[in-house]
Design a protein around this motif. Sequence first.
Motif, PDB file in Angstrom:
ATOM      1  N   PRO A 154       0.800  -1.228   0.000  1.00  0.00           N
ATOM      2  CA  PRO A 154       0.000   0.000   0.000  1.00  0.00           C
ATOM      3  C   PRO A 154       0.832   1.277   0.000  1.00  0.00           C
ATOM      4  N   TYR A 155       2.095   1.210   0.343  1.00  0.00           N
ATOM      5  CA  TYR A 155       2.929   2.406   0.451  1.00  0.00           C
ATOM      6  C   TYR A 155       3.661   2.708  -0.851  1.00  0.00           C
ATOM      7  N   SER A 156       4.369   1.730  -1.375  1.00  0.00           N
ATOM      8  CA  SER A 156       5.107   1.944  -2.626  1.00  0.00           C
ATOM      9  C   SER A 156       4.227   1.693  -3.848  1.00  0.00           C
ATOM     10  N   ARG A 157       3.212   0.883  -3.677  1.00  0.00           N
ATOM     11  CA  ARG A 157       2.363   0.428  -4.781  1.00  0.00           C
ATOM     12  C   ARG A 157       3.172  -0.355  -5.839  1.00  0.00           C
ATOM     13  N   PHE A 158       4.323  -0.849  -5.429  1.00  0.00           N
ATOM     14  CA  PHE A 158       5.176  -1.650  -6.311  1.00  0.00           C
ATOM     15  C   PHE A 158       5.109  -3.095  -5.835  1.00  0.00           C
ATOM     16  N   GLU A 206       4.637  -5.097   2.689  1.00  0.00           N
ATOM     17  CA  GLU A 206       5.132  -3.823   3.215  1.00  0.00           C
ATOM     18  C   GLU A 206       4.570  -3.562   4.611  1.00  0.00           C
ATOM     19  N   ASN A 207       5.207  -2.605   5.281  1.00  0.00           N
ATOM     20  CA  ASN A 207       4.807  -2.193   6.617  1.00  0.00           C
ATOM     21  C   ASN A 207       5.000  -0.697   6.723  1.00  0.00           C
ATOM     22  N   SER A 244       6.307   0.899   8.997  1.00  0.00           N
ATOM     23  CA  SER A 244       7.703   1.056   9.385  1.00  0.00           C
ATOM     24  C   SER A 244       8.512   0.379   8.271  1.00  0.00           C
ATOM     25  N   TYR A 245       8.855   1.161   7.277  1.00  0.00           N
ATOM     26  CA  TYR A 245       9.351   0.635   6.006  1.00  0.00           C
ATOM     27  C   TYR A 245      10.469  -0.398   6.137  1.00  0.00           C
ATOM     28  N   SER A 246      11.327  -0.244   7.131  1.00  0.00           N
ATOM     29  CA  SER A 246      12.442  -1.189   7.264  1.00  0.00           C
ATOM     30  C   SER A 246      11.973  -2.590   7.649  1.00  0.00           C
ATOM     31  N   LEU A 247      10.725  -2.728   8.057  1.00  0.00           N
ATOM     32  CA  LEU A 247      10.189  -4.039   8.415  1.00  0.00           C
ATOM     33  C   LEU A 247       9.510  -4.738   7.240  1.00  0.00           C
ATOM     34  N   THR A 248       9.539  -4.125   6.080  1.00  0.00           N
ATOM     35  CA  THR A 248       9.003  -4.729   4.869  1.00  0.00           C
ATOM     36  C   THR A 248       9.790  -6.003   4.542  1.00  0.00           C
ATOM     37  N   VAL A 249       9.096  -7.001   4.021  1.00  0.00           N
ATOM     38  CA  VAL A 249       9.750  -8.246   3.615  1.00  0.00           C
ATOM     39  C   VAL A 249       9.554  -8.416   2.108  1.00  0.00           C
ATOM     40  N   CYS A 250      10.636  -8.664   1.416  1.00  0.00           N
ATOM     41  CA  CYS A 250      10.601  -8.841  -0.033  1.00  0.00           C
ATOM     42  C   CYS A 250       9.967 -10.183  -0.420  1.00  0.00           C
ATOM     43  N   ALA A 251       9.425 -10.237  -1.609  1.00  0.00           N
ATOM     44  CA  ALA A 251       8.776 -11.444  -2.123  1.00  0.00           C
ATOM     45  C   ALA A 251       9.718 -12.645  -2.136  1.00  0.00           C
TER      46      ALA A 251
END
Length: 133
Positions: free
Chosen positions: A22-26, A46-47, A49-56
């Motif tokens: 929802p944040y990057s829309r990527f 995504e989260n 708190s961006y640093s907590l995002t986990v890549c696919a």
Amino acid sequence: MAYNPQDLLAAAAAAQAKAYAPYSRFKVGAALLAAGGRVYSGGNIENASYSLTVCAERVALFQAVAAGERDFIALAVVGGDLPACFPCGACRQVLAEFAPDLEVLTGQPGGPLQRRLLKELLPDTFKLNTSDI
């Protein structure tokens, strides 16, 4: 093990559709082929708190490892509508823990694809010398 790269890209695209971005829309999707033939897939999560995002790529790998897999053949990545979307550096390092000879594919289903070996994408992985522990 022989496999159809377009089938793996299609599995990555299906995972991409379920990504939470929802944040990057990527949205990114990944599909990881284990040596036994099973495919594990995941989308980026995504989260706020961006640093907590986990890549696919890590979502797919962590699912596979949690299921007991340790040997992998190939990984397909689909990112947005880009013609190529290779794993980030963090994902490359995590993947190298399990499969330094992994084949990495990227592209869009039905279109041209690019192939690289993980060790080409990350030639000097970090390795902990466990003999000193």
